[in-house]
Design a protein around this motif. Structure first.
Motif, PDB file in Angstrom:
ATOM      1  N   LEU B 453     -17.300 -18.762  46.885  1.00 18.80           N
ATOM      2  CA  LEU B 453     -17.211 -17.482  47.611  1.00 18.80           C
ATOM      3  C   LEU B 453     -16.628 -16.406  46.692  1.00 18.80           C
ATOM      4  CD1 LEU B 453     -15.900 -18.815  51.050  1.00 18.80           C
ATOM      5  CD2 LEU B 453     -18.265 -18.367  50.344  1.00 18.80           C
ATOM      6  N   ASP B 454     -16.696 -15.159  47.126  1.00 17.59           N
ATOM      7  CA  ASP B 454     -16.183 -14.102  46.244  1.00 17.59           C
ATOM      8  C   ASP B 454     -14.998 -13.362  46.863  1.00 17.59           C
ATOM      9  OD1 ASP B 454     -17.484 -12.878  48.244  1.00 17.59           O
ATOM     10  OD2 ASP B 454     -18.713 -11.544  46.998  1.00 17.59           O
ATOM     11  N   ASN B 455     -14.319 -14.006  47.809  1.00 22.68           N
ATOM     12  CA  ASN B 455     -13.157 -13.361  48.444  1.00 22.68           C
ATOM     13  C   ASN B 455     -11.891 -13.592  47.591  1.00 22.68           C
ATOM     14  OD1 ASN B 455     -13.245 -16.092  48.932  1.00 22.68           O
ATOM     15  ND2 ASN B 455     -12.287 -15.966  50.948  1.00 22.68           N
ATOM     16  N   TRP B 456     -11.937 -13.175  46.320  1.00 28.70           N
ATOM     17  CA  TRP B 456     -10.844 -13.457  45.400  1.00 28.70           C
ATOM     18  C   TRP B 456      -9.552 -12.744  45.752  1.00 28.70           C
ATOM     19  CZ3 TRP B 456     -10.993 -17.624  42.849  1.00 28.70           C
ATOM     20  CH2 TRP B 456     -12.216 -18.158  42.391  1.00 28.70           C
ATOM     21  N   ASP B 457      -9.672 -11.561  46.421  1.00 34.18           N
ATOM     22  CA  ASP B 457      -8.439 -10.858  46.857  1.00 34.18           C
ATOM     23  C   ASP B 457      -7.620 -11.770  47.758  1.00 34.18           C
ATOM     24  OD1 ASP B 457      -8.432  -8.308  45.712  1.00 34.18           O
ATOM     25  OD2 ASP B 457     -10.142  -7.737  46.962  1.00 34.18           O
ATOM     26  N   LEU B 458      -8.333 -12.339  48.724  1.00 43.70           N
ATOM     27  CA  LEU B 458      -7.664 -13.206  49.699  1.00 43.70           C
ATOM     28  C   LEU B 458      -7.097 -14.466  49.012  1.00 43.70           C
ATOM     29  CD1 LEU B 458      -7.099 -13.975  52.687  1.00 43.70           C
ATOM     30  CD2 LEU B 458      -9.334 -15.087  52.697  1.00 43.70           C
ATOM     31  N   ILE B 459      -7.926 -15.053  48.148  1.00 43.36           N
ATOM     32  CA  ILE B 459      -7.507 -16.297  47.503  1.00 43.36           C
ATOM     33  C   ILE B 459      -6.249 -16.070  46.645  1.00 43.36           C
ATOM     34  CG2 ILE B 459      -8.172 -18.011  45.735  1.00 43.36           C
ATOM     35  CD1 ILE B 459      -9.527 -18.496  48.368  1.00 43.36           C
ATOM     36  N   VAL B 460      -6.248 -15.018  45.854  1.00 44.32           N
ATOM     37  CA  VAL B 460      -5.089 -14.770  44.985  1.00 44.32           C
ATOM     38  C   VAL B 460      -3.848 -14.490  45.834  1.00 44.32           C
ATOM     39  CG1 VAL B 460      -4.143 -13.250  43.207  1.00 44.32           C
ATOM     40  CG2 VAL B 460      -6.523 -13.995  43.052  1.00 44.32           C
ATOM     41  N   ARG B 461      -4.033 -13.773  46.932  1.00 45.60           N
ATOM     42  CA  ARG B 461      -2.873 -13.521  47.810  1.00 45.60           C
ATOM     43  C   ARG B 461      -2.356 -14.833  48.409  1.00 45.60           C
ATOM     44  NH1 ARG B 461      -5.686  -9.066  49.876  1.00 45.60           N
ATOM     45  NH2 ARG B 461      -6.026 -10.115  51.860  1.00 45.60           N
ATOM     46  N   GLN B 462      -3.294 -15.691  48.762  1.00 44.34           N
ATOM     47  CA  GLN B 462      -2.881 -17.008  49.302  1.00 44.34           C
ATOM     48  C   GLN B 462      -2.037 -17.761  48.273  1.00 44.34           C
ATOM     49  OE1 GLN B 462      -6.361 -19.163  50.442  1.00 44.34           O
ATOM     50  NE2 GLN B 462      -6.305 -18.466  52.573  1.00 44.34           N
ATOM     51  N   MET B 463      -2.492 -17.723  47.029  1.00 46.26           N
ATOM     52  CA  MET B 463      -1.756 -18.440  45.980  1.00 46.26           C
ATOM     53  C   MET B 463      -0.346 -17.860  45.817  1.00 46.26           C
ATOM     54  SD  MET B 463      -3.748 -20.734  45.165  1.00 46.26           S
ATOM     55  CE  MET B 463      -5.126 -20.832  46.279  1.00 46.26           C
ATOM     56  N   ILE B 464      -0.251 -16.530  45.951  1.00 45.14           N
ATOM     57  CA  ILE B 464       1.078 -15.898  45.858  1.00 45.14           C
ATOM     58  C   ILE B 464       1.937 -16.373  47.028  1.00 45.14           C
ATOM     59  CG2 ILE B 464       2.298 -13.678  45.962  1.00 45.14           C
ATOM     60  CD1 ILE B 464      -0.163 -12.523  44.423  1.00 45.14           C
ATOM     61  N   ALA B 465       1.284 -16.502  48.190  1.00 44.42           N
ATOM     62  CA  ALA B 465       2.029 -16.989  49.367  1.00 44.42           C
ATOM     63  C   ALA B 465       2.497 -18.423  49.155  1.00 44.42           C
ATOM     64  CB  ALA B 465       1.133 -16.913  50.602  1.00 44.42           C
ATOM     65  N   TYR B 466       1.727 -19.215  48.380  1.00 43.40           N
ATOM     66  CA  TYR B 466       2.133 -20.601  48.097  1.00 43.40           C
ATOM     67  C   TYR B 466       3.249 -20.678  47.054  1.00 43.40           C
ATOM     68  CZ  TYR B 466      -2.017 -22.328  50.584  1.00 43.40           C
ATOM     69  OH  TYR B 466      -2.955 -22.631  51.533  1.00 43.40           O
ATOM     70  N   GLY B 467       3.553 -19.546  46.448  1.00 42.55           N
ATOM     71  CA  GLY B 467       4.672 -19.578  45.497  1.00 42.55           C
ATOM     72  C   GLY B 467       4.348 -19.080  44.105  1.00 42.55           C
ATOM     73  N   LEU B 468       3.107 -18.718  43.846  1.00 38.75           N
ATOM     74  CA  LEU B 468       2.756 -18.214  42.519  1.00 38.75           C
ATOM     75  C   LEU B 468       3.407 -16.846  42.296  1.00 38.75           C
ATOM     76  CD1 LEU B 468       1.019 -18.415  39.932  1.00 38.75           C
ATOM     77  CD2 LEU B 468      -0.811 -17.297  41.190  1.00 38.75           C
ATOM     78  N   GLU B 469       4.071 -16.703  41.160  1.00 40.03           N
ATOM     79  CA  GLU B 469       4.739 -15.428  40.864  1.00 40.03           C
ATOM     80  C   GLU B 469       3.862 -14.600  39.933  1.00 40.03           C
ATOM     81  OE1 GLU B 469       8.628 -16.244  39.445  1.00 40.03           O
ATOM     82  OE2 GLU B 469       9.281 -17.117  41.351  1.00 40.03           O
ATOM     83  N   LEU B 470       3.418 -13.449  40.421  1.00 41.17           N
ATOM     84  CA  LEU B 470       2.554 -12.570  39.619  1.00 41.17           C
ATOM     85  C   LEU B 470       3.047 -11.135  39.739  1.00 41.17           C
ATOM     86  CD1 LEU B 470      -1.177 -13.526  40.385  1.00 41.17           C
ATOM     87  CD2 LEU B 470       0.065 -13.875  38.273  1.00 41.17           C
ATOM     88  N   THR B 471       2.945 -10.403  38.647  1.00 45.99           N
ATOM     89  CA  THR B 471       3.246  -8.963  38.760  1.00 45.99           C
ATOM     90  C   THR B 471       2.022  -8.284  39.383  1.00 45.99           C
ATOM     91  OG1 THR B 471       2.308  -8.473  36.609  1.00 45.99           O
ATOM     92  CG2 THR B 471       4.648  -9.065  36.660  1.00 45.99           C
ATOM     93  N   HIS B 472       2.242  -7.085  39.818  1.00 44.14           N
ATOM     94  CA  HIS B 472       1.133  -6.365  40.459  1.00 44.14           C
ATOM     95  C   HIS B 472      -0.020  -6.188  39.471  1.00 44.14           C
ATOM     96  CE1 HIS B 472      -0.913  -3.654  43.171  1.00 44.14           C
ATOM     97  NE2 HIS B 472      -1.081  -2.812  42.140  1.00 44.14           N
TER      98      HIS B 472
END
Lengths: 464, 488
Positions: B453-472
């Motif tokens: 799928l191409d919903n990468w916005d959602l996927i990356v946000r999910q990963m951040i919710a799981y604990g991934l630390e990313l700068t904006h």
């Protein structure tokens, strides 16, 4: 090559390293000594037609067999640990000694071949071919000693490197100068006789405990024989140690002076003094039993000669400042002590009867003291080199600034004065900046400003 | 960097000889440990001292060869240090902790094995405890074996991009992705069963050897029965090998195609002096098969323990025939005919030897032991030789790695300037580096690549919710790149 540093959990890397090494060394040396002595005992039994010696030899080999696998497995752990924790050191070291290490591997294989298939397994079947069997035992002993000979050379190189430690880009593979370094023969013979002495004293101690529990009179008689024989061999072979040790120390004084200072009053001296204390305890306990046990004037005379030889080593050694009053007081003190001990031993035959059960514990304690004397000896040698892996050539990765400053102080200050680090303690004024400033002005002294600051800082911190 | 030259043999053959000898001994040890426990359990259940005696004899041989294997391992460590210092040191950077655990297991094994053999009589009254001690050897061996297979598998199928990342992401001493590489599982399974087969056949070989020397009927009977049991164990394990081997080859086909080609068509290093080593290995296997089938056919009517029904013998023959037909189709028909001929020759020889010795299987036992040893050696050699371009395959092994935490003052007496440095590899930057750095913290890159799928916005946000630390900024870069569907 430049590789990352792996940090082990729980304890610092040197603790892990020494834990593995010190678990291996007593096992390896015990096997080497046992395998060296077994064919000799077997030969004695063969000539005297006395089965007790044969039984004793076989029991030593049997015990070596039990220890062989765990000892070899621990031995494999040593390079594994070093490769990961001191990658650069191991790479360069194994480059310098590649062929000795490969030969050591071949010696090891040959040793196990003779031990298992020529010596231990066919022991009973070769009762009628005793000479051939003893020959196989002698070959086992020879290859065991060759293994020790290789390791002692490599170990001695780390203290007295006679040739520079090569960079990783220079695979030397074999250097006669590095292999036959100055302290090598001393280390080899010190460990050779040390092994025989400690293992036999310890074995005598263990046999003493076995006597204690033995009910069958025949078995008890055998264990009494084995106890006294092994203990006597261990005790008598000890007396060569101070002489080799003296030569070893002298060689260190010339070729690795900082190591010498570290042992003689420096940071390794508490361990060395403890080792000496254990040695004296072993000597006293063992000598009392020996004098009680033997009526033969030859044996007692040999022991007396050994103790007098020990006295001579004290006499050749410069006076120690252990007792107030100067050299004469010190010399008088130990002369009286030696005479007192000898008088006690010659008159102390009435101390306790041989039936006294406590003797078994005395012997066992003496054996344990001998073991720890041996173990501490290796520890002292390693500690004295700090902070170097290879003396003055390769610094350990985890070196602390204080350790580096201590080395510098010993090298620069004691190198000129040839005194013990304890001399610093005796300096009354403690105005170290002034003192170092004066010393720096002496002709031939090469101390930079930065070095002077480090020396003063170390002296202030440790000799207040 | 210059290297130490190894005379006569050369570095590769020197390492190969020591390693293969070690592997043969180590594999035998695993097989022996398994067999000893089996024999002890049989003795205990059937109250038959003969099996216990056999177990003790085998354990004595085990103790002897174990020490030889241990010393060989030390030799291998020394040889690798001197002959391949860069390779060996890098292996430690990636797999230090598995190797240390392996070393710890090694010590446990040595101690347990020693106690098990030398205290055999002392523990006579505690038989269950003694059997338990012996049984412990097998899991210890397998844990150790598991670790070595991780490293061995890595050398053949390093897992492409993932393994390459391990150093740059700061992994010191434990490269999870490298350890659990694609061929690890198949290699472990294949070697496990092969070791059981090898151990069983080797014990049969030992019994065969003793049968030549003993004269007493009781002892002859004892070794005949022992050899039969060992043969049975070895053959049972032997049957599973073609199935596992097929899947192993399949993994190689996708993950190390050049190694697969080398093995199947002999175009690589495994053909040496006109001899294809892998073919030789299979000639031995086919010979063993023919001999085994004839042995079990001849003993199937004995009504003694450990005999196989005739129908089973024919089924096994048919199964192997199908296997070799398939191999012939993939490789060449010459391979098929060679194997068929070897199987027939092996069977005929077995038939003749059994008749010649009036039913005694002494020669068959001995031959099967020798053939299984040769098979193990040739199998290991073929695997190693099938990857001639190891260094090229794992690109970061050419690099000189300088970690930031190494303090300059520790760089004592190192002639860094004199070390010829390999050209810097292409290092990805920007969003590719960010994706590789962050995504593999939780899962493999393949999983990211396989997401359709191409919903990468959602996927990356999910990963951040799981604990991934990313700068904006990083988040924006990663999302945009993934959306664009560019390679990474």
């Amino acid at each position: 090559m430049d590789l990352p540093v792996i940090v082990p959990p729980v304890a610092p890397r040197w603790v892990w390293m020494e834990e593995v090494t010190y678990s291996h060394i007593p096992i390896a040396t015990l096997i080497t000594a046992f395998l060296f002595l077994a064919p000799i005992y077997e030969y004695i039994g063969y000539r005297l037609k006395d089965g007790r010696y044969d039984r004793l030899a076989k029991s030593l080999v049997y015990f070596s067999m039990i220890l062989y696998s765990p000892g070899a497995a621990l031995g494999t752990g040593i390079p594994m640990f070093i490769i990961g924790l001191w990658t650069e050191f191991w790479s360069r070291w194994s480059m310098l000694f590649f062929w000795p290490l490969m030969f050591q591997f071949v010696f090891f294989l040959t040793d196990v071949g003779f031990l298992f298939f020529g010596y231990y397994l066919p022991w009973d079947r070769m009762q009628d071919r005793k000479r051939l069997h003893i020959f196989f035992g002698a070959m086992t002993a020879l290859f065991g000693l060759l293994i020790q000979a290789v390791w002692d050379s490599l170990g001695a190189y780390m203290t007295t490197p006679s040739t520079p430690f090569p960079p990783i880009s220079e695979p030397v593979a074999w250097s006669a100068q590095a292999f036959f370094n100055p302290s090598y023969p001393f280390l080899f013979f010190h460990r050779f006789f040390g092994n025989i002495s400690y293992t036999m004293l310890l074995t005598g101690g263990v046999f003493a405990l076995k006597c204690r529990r033995q009910k069958d009179p025949e078995e008890k008689a055998y264990f009494v024989f084995a106890r006294d024989f092994t203990f006597t061999i261990g005790f008598l072979s000890f007396f060569i140690m101070p002489f080799i040790g003296w030569g070893f120390a002298r060689m260190l004084q010339i070729k690795a002076p900082v190591v010498f200072y570290s042992i003689m009053g420096g940071h390794a001296s508490p361990y060395f003094v403890t080792k000496m204390g254990l040695m004296v305890s072993m000597l006293l306990l063992a000598a009392v039993y020996m004098f009680k046990r033997y009526k033969s004037k030859i044996v007692l005379g040999s022991m007396t000669f050994g103790i007098i030889s020990l006295y001579l080593v004290f006499h050749w050694h410069p006076p120690l400042h252990w007792i107030p009053g100067g050299p004469i007081v010190w010399r008088t003190f130990y002369t009286v002590a030696f005479l007192g001990v000898l008088a006690f031993l010659w008159n102390g035959a009435r101390f306790k009867s041989l039936e006294w059960k406590g003797w078994q514990w005395v012997l066992f304690t003496a054996g344990l003291a001998a073991f720890f004397t041996f173990a501490l000896g290796g520890f002292v040698r390693e500690r004295a080199r700090q902070p170097y892996n290879v003396y003055d050539q390769f610094v350990k990765v985890e070196v602390l600034p204080e350790e580096a400053d201590r080395w510098l102080t010993y090298e620069k200050c004691l190198g000129c004065h040839h005194k013990s680090p304890e001399e610093f303690e005796r300096y009354a004024k403690k105005d170290w900046e002034v003192r170092v400033g004066i010393e720096r002005k002496r002709p031939g002294v090469d101390i930079t400003n930065e070095e002077a600051a480090r020396i003063v800082s170390f002296l202030k911190g440790n000799y207040r | 960097m210059t290297h130490i030259e190894f005379p006569i043999l050369g570095a590769k053959w020197a390492i190969g000889s020591i390693a293969l000898f070690h592997t043969a001994v180590a594999s035998l040890a695993i097989g022996f440990a398994f067999f000893v426990t089996l024999a002890q359990i049989l003795a205990y259940i059937h109250k038959d001292r003969r099996y216990d005696y056999l177990a003790k004899r085998v354990q004595l041989v085990h103790v002897c060869i174990y020490n030889i294997g241990t010393i060989n391992a030390i030799g291998l460590v020394f040889a690798l240090s001197g002959l391949y210092p860069q390779f060996w040191s890098q292996i430690f950077v990636q797999f230090y902790w598995p190797l240390i655990i392996e070393e710890f297991l090694f010590f446990l094994l040595a101690t347990t094995l020693t106690f098990h053999y030398f205290f055999w009589e002392h523990l006579w009254g505690h038989k269950k405890l003694h059997i338990f001690l012996g049984a412990l050897l097998t899991p210890f061996f397998f844990l150790q074996f598991y670790i070595i297979n991780g490293l061995g598998g890595f050398m053949l199928t390093p897992g492409a991009g993932e393994a390459e990342l391990s150093l740059s992401t700061g992994v010191l001493g434990w490269d999870r992705l490298g350890f659990y590489n694609p061929s690890f599982l198949m290699l472990t399974l294949h070697r496990t069963l092969a070791n059981f087969a090898y151990g069983g056949f080797a014990v049969a070989g030992i019994c065969g050897t003793f049968l030549y020397f003993v004269a007493r009927p009781k002892l002859k009977d004892y070794y005949e029965e022992g050899g039969r049991l060992a043969f049975y164990v070895g053959f049972a394990a032997f049957l599973s090998l073609p199935i596992i081997g097929y899947f192993y080859a399949h993994v190689l086909k996708s993950e190390a195609p050049d190694a697969y080609v080398s093995l199947m068509w002999g175009r690589g290093d495994i053909v040496s002096g006109g001899v294809d080593w892998w073919w030789l290995k299979h000639i031995c296997v086919a010979g063993m098969l023919g001999m085994s089938l004839i042995y079990f056919r001849k003993t199937s009517d004995d009504k003694r323990p450990f005999s196989i029904p005739t129908v089973m013998v024919y089924s096994v023959g048919l199964f192997y025939l199908m296997f070799y037909v398939a191999m012939g189709m993939v490789m060449t028909w010459a391979f098929f005919w060679y194997m068929l001929a070897s199987c027939v020759v092996g069977g005929a020889l077995g038939w003749h030897l059994l008749n010649y010795h009036k039913g005694s299987a002494r020669a068959v036992f001995l031959l099967i032991g020798i053939l299984s040893f040769t098979t193990v050696m040739l199998g290991g050699y073929s695997r190693e030789a099938a990857r001639p371009r190891f260094v090229d395959r794992i690109s970061h092994y050419d690099n000189v790695f300088v970690p930031e935490e190494r303090q300059p003052y520790l760089m004592v007496d190192v002639d860094v300037a004199g070390i010829p440095k390999a050209p810097a590899p292409h290092q990805p930057t920007g969003p590719i580096a960010l994706i590789r750095l962050h995504c593999i913290k939780c899962h493999t890159l393949d999983r990211v690549k396989s997401y359709r799928l191409d919903n990468w916005d959602l996927i990356v946000r999910q990963m951040i919710a799981y604990g991934l630390e990313l700068t904006h900024d990083d988040r924006e870069q990663i999302t945009a790149y993934l959306k664009a569907g560019e390679p990474y």
